[in-house]
Design a protein around this motif. Structure first.
Motif, PDB file in Angstrom:
ATOM      1  N   GLU A  86       0.116 -11.593  -0.521  1.00 52.34           N
ATOM      2  CA  GLU A  86      -0.777 -10.499  -0.871  1.00 52.34           C
ATOM      3  C   GLU A  86      -1.768 -10.270   0.270  1.00 52.34           C
ATOM      4  N   LEU A  87      -1.901  -9.010   0.695  1.00 52.28           N
ATOM      5  CA  LEU A  87      -2.720  -8.706   1.862  1.00 52.28           C
ATOM      6  C   LEU A  87      -4.059  -8.054   1.511  1.00 52.28           C
ATOM      7  N   HIS A  88      -4.332  -7.819   0.218  1.00 49.78           N
ATOM      8  CA  HIS A  88      -5.559  -7.107  -0.140  1.00 49.78           C
ATOM      9  C   HIS A  88      -6.816  -7.898   0.193  1.00 49.78           C
ATOM     10  N   ASN A  89      -6.714  -9.247   0.335  1.00 47.62           N
ATOM     11  CA  ASN A  89      -7.876 -10.045   0.696  1.00 47.62           C
ATOM     12  C   ASN A  89      -7.767 -10.607   2.118  1.00 47.62           C
ATOM     13  N   LEU A  90      -6.955  -9.947   2.958  1.00 48.88           N
ATOM     14  CA  LEU A  90      -6.798 -10.377   4.349  1.00 48.88           C
ATOM     15  C   LEU A  90      -8.087 -10.127   5.129  1.00 48.88           C
ATOM     16  N   ASN A  91      -8.569 -11.165   5.821  1.00 50.03           N
ATOM     17  CA  ASN A  91      -9.771 -11.017   6.640  1.00 50.03           C
ATOM     18  C   ASN A  91      -9.446 -10.488   8.028  1.00 50.03           C
ATOM     19  N   LEU A 134      -2.225  -4.440   9.167  1.00 52.10           N
ATOM     20  CA  LEU A 134      -3.662  -4.168   9.153  1.00 52.10           C
ATOM     21  C   LEU A 134      -3.978  -2.810   8.544  1.00 52.10           C
ATOM     22  N   THR A 135      -3.089  -1.840   8.731  1.00 53.04           N
ATOM     23  CA  THR A 135      -3.328  -0.513   8.174  1.00 53.04           C
ATOM     24  C   THR A 135      -3.318  -0.537   6.655  1.00 53.04           C
ATOM     25  N   VAL A 136      -2.326  -1.226   6.055  1.00 49.37           N
ATOM     26  CA  VAL A 136      -2.265  -1.249   4.591  1.00 49.37           C
ATOM     27  C   VAL A 136      -3.303  -2.196   4.004  1.00 49.37           C
ATOM     28  N   ALA A 137      -3.670  -3.238   4.751  1.00 46.89           N
ATOM     29  CA  ALA A 137      -4.649  -4.201   4.236  1.00 46.89           C
ATOM     30  C   ALA A 137      -6.060  -3.624   4.272  1.00 46.89           C
ATOM     31  N   PRO A 149       1.704   7.359  20.858  1.00 46.93           N
ATOM     32  CA  PRO A 149       1.121   8.324  19.915  1.00 46.93           C
ATOM     33  C   PRO A 149       1.998   8.589  18.697  1.00 46.93           C
ATOM     34  N   GLY A 150       3.315   8.676  18.887  1.00 47.62           N
ATOM     35  CA  GLY A 150       4.205   8.911  17.760  1.00 47.62           C
ATOM     36  C   GLY A 150       4.156   7.786  16.739  1.00 47.62           C
ATOM     37  N   GLN A 151       4.005   6.557  17.217  1.00 47.70           N
ATOM     38  CA  GLN A 151       3.918   5.419  16.302  1.00 47.70           C
ATOM     39  C   GLN A 151       2.583   5.395  15.565  1.00 47.70           C
ATOM     40  N   ILE A 152       1.524   5.819  16.246  1.00 42.27           N
ATOM     41  CA  ILE A 152       0.219   5.928  15.586  1.00 42.27           C
ATOM     42  C   ILE A 152       0.276   6.980  14.488  1.00 42.27           C
ATOM     43  N   MET A 153       1.032   8.061  14.732  1.00 48.03           N
ATOM     44  CA  MET A 153       1.204   9.094  13.715  1.00 48.03           C
ATOM     45  C   MET A 153       1.867   8.522  12.460  1.00 48.03           C
ATOM     46  N   MET A 154       2.851   7.640  12.656  1.00 48.48           N
ATOM     47  CA  MET A 154       3.513   7.016  11.514  1.00 48.48           C
ATOM     48  C   MET A 154       2.516   6.181  10.709  1.00 48.48           C
ATOM     49  N   LEU A 155       1.647   5.449  11.414  1.00 50.57           N
ATOM     50  CA  LEU A 155       0.650   4.635  10.723  1.00 50.57           C
ATOM     51  C   LEU A 155      -0.332   5.510   9.952  1.00 50.57           C
ATOM     52  N   GLU A 156      -0.666   6.658  10.496  1.00 54.70           N
ATOM     53  CA  GLU A 156      -1.565   7.569   9.783  1.00 54.70           C
ATOM     54  C   GLU A 156      -0.925   8.046   8.472  1.00 54.70           C
ATOM     55  N   GLY A 157       0.392   8.310   8.514  1.00 52.60           N
ATOM     56  CA  GLY A 157       1.091   8.702   7.303  1.00 52.60           C
ATOM     57  C   GLY A 157       1.109   7.583   6.273  1.00 52.60           C
ATOM     58  N   VAL A 158       1.319   6.351   6.733  1.00 56.40           N
ATOM     59  CA  VAL A 158       1.317   5.193   5.837  1.00 56.40           C
ATOM     60  C   VAL A 158      -0.073   4.987   5.241  1.00 56.40           C
ATOM     61  N   LYS A 159      -1.095   5.149   6.053  1.00 58.87           N
ATOM     62  CA  LYS A 159      -2.470   4.999   5.557  1.00 58.87           C
ATOM     63  C   LYS A 159      -2.744   5.984   4.433  1.00 58.87           C
ATOM     64  N   ASP A 160      -2.347   7.240   4.618  1.00 60.31           N
ATOM     65  CA  ASP A 160      -2.572   8.261   3.591  1.00 60.31           C
ATOM     66  C   ASP A 160      -1.789   7.944   2.324  1.00 60.31           C
ATOM     67  N   GLN A 161      -0.532   7.517   2.498  1.00 67.42           N
ATOM     68  CA  GLN A 161       0.303   7.212   1.333  1.00 67.42           C
ATOM     69  C   GLN A 161      -0.243   6.025   0.559  1.00 67.42           C
ATOM     70  N   GLU A 162      -0.698   4.995   1.270  1.00 68.31           N
ATOM     71  CA  GLU A 162      -1.237   3.814   0.608  1.00 68.31           C
ATOM     72  C   GLU A 162      -2.556   4.147  -0.088  1.00 68.31           C
ATOM     73  N   GLN A 163      -3.360   5.009   0.518  1.00 69.84           N
ATOM     74  CA  GLN A 163      -4.609   5.432  -0.109  1.00 69.84           C
ATOM     75  C   GLN A 163      -4.328   6.158  -1.426  1.00 69.84           C
ATOM     76  N   GLN A 164      -3.345   7.044  -1.421  1.00 70.83           N
ATOM     77  CA  GLN A 164      -2.984   7.771  -2.632  1.00 70.83           C
ATOM     78  C   GLN A 164      -2.427   6.830  -3.693  1.00 70.83           C
ATOM     79  N   ARG A 165      -1.628   5.859  -3.244  1.00 66.47           N
ATOM     80  CA  ARG A 165      -1.060   4.902  -4.194  1.00 66.47           C
ATOM     81  C   ARG A 165      -2.161   4.123  -4.911  1.00 66.47           C
ATOM     82  N   ARG A 166      -3.168   3.702  -4.171  1.00 65.74           N
ATOM     83  CA  ARG A 166      -4.249   2.921  -4.776  1.00 65.74           C
ATOM     84  C   ARG A 166      -5.102   3.780  -5.716  1.00 65.74           C
TER      85      ARG A 166
END
Length: 305
Positions: A86-91, A134-137, A149-166
């Motif tokens: 579980e990564l929600h308490n990752l420091n 680190l992005t999802v945690a 830059p293209g890989q950073i774009m993918m992380l931005e999409g994951v960040k948005d999706q994980e935010q919506q999921r939570r």
């Protein structure tokens, strides 16, 4: 003896099929069963080694980052996870050594009461793992990633999706509270997806054949995709482009003479790989050069009479 680390890293409570039955199951069915069992979106996956800090050696797993949980499987065909982290308490997730293109990176994941180390064979893939974890945690993209830059774009999409999921969750932020219907597994993004144009994709494949031979990219029309490939034939390398259409009811159709529909974008890449007997491989861009050019001084020869 009880595992002292069982609070953070949990074993699967109930294994599904036997090992032999699992090995025989089709990969697509295994993917769907994992998605149903975990009820979490798949953000990233691949081979990964793990150990607790202080243990003797690493153990190889197939890892899947789903939501804010990292699942470990004994191999790619195992249906039930062996352990989960579980990564929600990752420091923090700290590299043991400085970034290098020649050394397999090791990262120390620090939790309130323990530390876990992860090792990835490929340095570039290691940076992707660090970025996704680190992005999802933290719901924040690290600023020191050695990515394109293209890989950073993918992380931005994951960040948005994980935010919506939570935001859709009810109760404590644990995987058990997420409903299966909240997740469309077709949203997971392959590592070879780059935010580049057709010309840029063709140029990347031509100039960097050692990095892979298939790039998935956005299409000019919204919600669809394209695949650019470079395949070597006896007559020489050939560049081709294919259209990938999003289906209204889910999944994606590869527009061939006989159209092929698959459930996810990752399955699109897998189809090209299998149909070419692994000649086409996902393109993995390298963020930095590995050689320094040297300038050789010119010497003037003087003639004396």
């Amino acid at each position: 003896m009880q595992n002292p680390h069982s609070r953070t890293l949990e074993r699967s409570p109930s294994p599904g099929l036997s090992q032999s039955a699992s090995m025989a199951a089709p990969s697509r069915m295994i993917f769907k069963r994992r998605a149903t069992a975990t009820a979490l979106p798949l953000y990233y996956s691949g081979m990964i080694q793990k150990k607790y800090t202080g243990e003797g050696g690493f153990r190889l797993y197939y890892g899947e980052l789903r939501g804010s949980t990292l699942f470990f499987y004994s191999d790619e065909k195992q249906e039930s996870y062996t352990e989960k982290l579980e990564l929600h308490n990752l420091n923090s997730m700290v590299p043991v050594a400085s970034y290098s293109t020649r050394v397999a990176p090791v990262y120390t994941l620090k939790f309130p009461k323990e530390e876990v180390q992860l090792k990835i064979d490929n340095p570039d893939t290691g940076e992707l793992w660090r970025g996704y974890v680190l992005t999802v945690a933290k719901l924040d993209i690290p600023h020191d990633l050695q990515l394109l830059p293209g890989q950073i774009m993918m992380l931005e999409g994951v960040k948005d999706q994980e935010q919506q999921r939570r935001e859709l969750q009810t109760g404590p932020p644990t995987p058990d509270t997420v409903q299966v219907e909240e997740y469309d597994d077709s949203l997971s993004i392959p590592t070879c997806f780059l935010g580049v144009s057709r010309d840029e994709a063709e140029d990347l494949l031509q100039k960097n054949p050692e990095n892979g031979s298939i790039i998935l990219r956005p299409a000019t029309d919204k919600n669809n995709y394209s695949a650019t490939t470079r395949q070597v034939f006896p007559s020489g390398p050939v560049i081709k482009n294919y259209k990938i259409v999003s289906c209204p009811d889910g999944g994606f159709t590869i527009q061939l003479d006989d159209p092929v529909t698959v459930p996810t974008l990752n399955a699109v890449v897998e189809y090209f790989t299998k149909e070419t007997a692994n000649q086409l491989k996902p393109f993995t861009p390298r963020a930095y050069d590995t050689r320094i050019g040297k300038i050789i001084p010119k010497y003037t020869i003087s003639h004396t009479s």
